[in-house]
Scaffold this active site. Structure first.
Site, PDB file in Angstrom:
ATOM      1  N   THR A   5      -7.130  10.463   4.758  1.00  0.00           N
ATOM      2  CA  THR A   5      -5.946   9.884   4.118  1.00  0.00           C
ATOM      3  C   THR A   5      -5.214  10.936   3.296  1.00  0.00           C
ATOM      4  OG1 THR A   5      -5.136   8.075   2.703  1.00  0.00           O
ATOM      5  CG2 THR A   5      -7.225   9.061   2.052  1.00  0.00           C
ATOM      6  N   GLY A   9      -4.940   7.340  -4.080  1.00  0.00           N
ATOM      7  CA  GLY A   9      -5.236   6.013  -4.645  1.00  0.00           C
ATOM      8  C   GLY A   9      -6.208   5.271  -3.751  1.00  0.00           C
ATOM      9  N   LYS A  10      -5.966   5.303  -2.456  1.00  0.00           N
ATOM     10  CA  LYS A  10      -6.890   4.668  -1.502  1.00  0.00           C
ATOM     11  C   LYS A  10      -8.259   5.336  -1.592  1.00  0.00           C
ATOM     12  CE  LYS A  10      -3.692   3.316   2.206  1.00  0.00           C
ATOM     13  NZ  LYS A  10      -3.348   3.523   3.615  1.00  0.00           N
ATOM     14  N   ASP A  63      -5.088   1.298   7.276  1.00  0.00           N
ATOM     15  CA  ASP A  63      -3.668   0.961   7.325  1.00  0.00           C
ATOM     16  C   ASP A  63      -3.484  -0.359   6.595  1.00  0.00           C
ATOM     17  OD1 ASP A  63      -1.099   2.061   8.497  1.00  0.00           O
ATOM     18  OD2 ASP A  63      -0.935  -0.091   8.835  1.00  0.00           O
ATOM     19  N   PHE A 137      -1.387   2.199  -7.339  1.00  0.00           N
ATOM     20  CA  PHE A 137      -0.346   2.912  -6.588  1.00  0.00           C
ATOM     21  C   PHE A 137       0.485   1.904  -5.796  1.00  0.00           C
ATOM     22  CE2 PHE A 137      -3.983   2.404  -3.853  1.00  0.00           C
ATOM     23  CZ  PHE A 137      -3.455   2.148  -2.594  1.00  0.00           C
ATOM     24  N   HIS A 165      -7.818  -6.815  -1.044  1.00  0.00           N
ATOM     25  CA  HIS A 165      -7.791  -6.770   0.416  1.00  0.00           C
ATOM     26  C   HIS A 165      -8.636  -5.603   0.940  1.00  0.00           C
ATOM     27  CE1 HIS A 165      -4.719  -4.451  -1.538  1.00  0.00           C
ATOM     28  NE2 HIS A 165      -4.501  -3.727  -0.467  1.00  0.00           N
TER      29      HIS A 165
END
Ligand code: IMP
Length: 182
Positions: A5, A9-10, A63, A137, A165
């Site tokens: 990525t 943030g992810k 995604d 984010f 999620h």
């Protein structure tokens, strides 16, 4: 485990969840092509097939998208573009005067080992009247999960991870990894 990525943030969220489950996470910090397809699952699948020719070991990608009910699911698969262009203030403007503010955040994890595996997580919520909070984010300052009053951006990383999620998709992914190890 490796995540590909360009979104730190992810990465921070996955690191927190996976390391709590005893899995060390390594970042492959790069961006990759994201085709504009019909669903986040299709987008994730397409990107993962591209990356399997680039990354040598097994890896996963994420995604995600924000789907607003009263806008017919917009921005959905266009979330990244919308975030870069009109941003959170643009979404707040689009939602002005709308009584139905329900929305859903979705994440699809695409894990590639010798084949592709997809794991999806969804969290229902609503779009706040104004941008609130400094953590996280993307659309975090405008998304309030159901049953709460704070936006994702007003939560700590641990709080967001307990309901997000992304964490739901990760729980499904962890279940798969556990079975794979047996
Ligand atoms: P991507 O295509 O998965 O990178 O994400 C699409 C857009 O949604 C990007 O602008 C991200 O910043 C945003 N986004 C993805 N996940 C989240 C999240 O958990 N919170 C807020 N925004 C997010």
């Amino acid at each position: 485990m490796k995540v590909v990525t360009s979104n730190l943030g992810k990465y921070a969220e996955y690191k927190e969840i996976l390391e709590r489950a005893g899995i060390r996470l390594e970042l492959i910090h790069m961006s990759y092509p994201e085709e504009q397809l019909e669903s986040i699952e299709e987008v994730a699948e397409h990107s993962a097939y591209y990356l399997k020719g680039v990354v040598e070991t097994d890896f996963f990608i994420d995604d995600s998208g924000l789907f607003i009910d009263s806008l017919g699911g917009f921005p959905g698969v266009y979330s990244s573009y919308v975030n870069k262009t009109i941003g959170n203030s643009g979404i707040i403007d689009l939602m002005k005067g709308k009584r139905d503010r329900r929305a859903e955040f979705r994440t699809c994890i695409a894990y590639y080992d010798v084949t592709l595996h997809l794991f999806t997580g969804k969290t229902r919520g609503s779009i706040s009247e104004e941008s609130k909070g400094k953590n996280g984010f993307g659309f975090d300052p405008i998304f309030v999960p159901d049953g709460l009053t704070a936006t994702y951006a007003e939560m700590t990383l641990e709080e967001k991870d307990s309901i997000s999620h992304r964490s739901k998709a990760t729980v499904a992914f962890l279940e798969f990894l556990k079975k794979k190890a047996i």
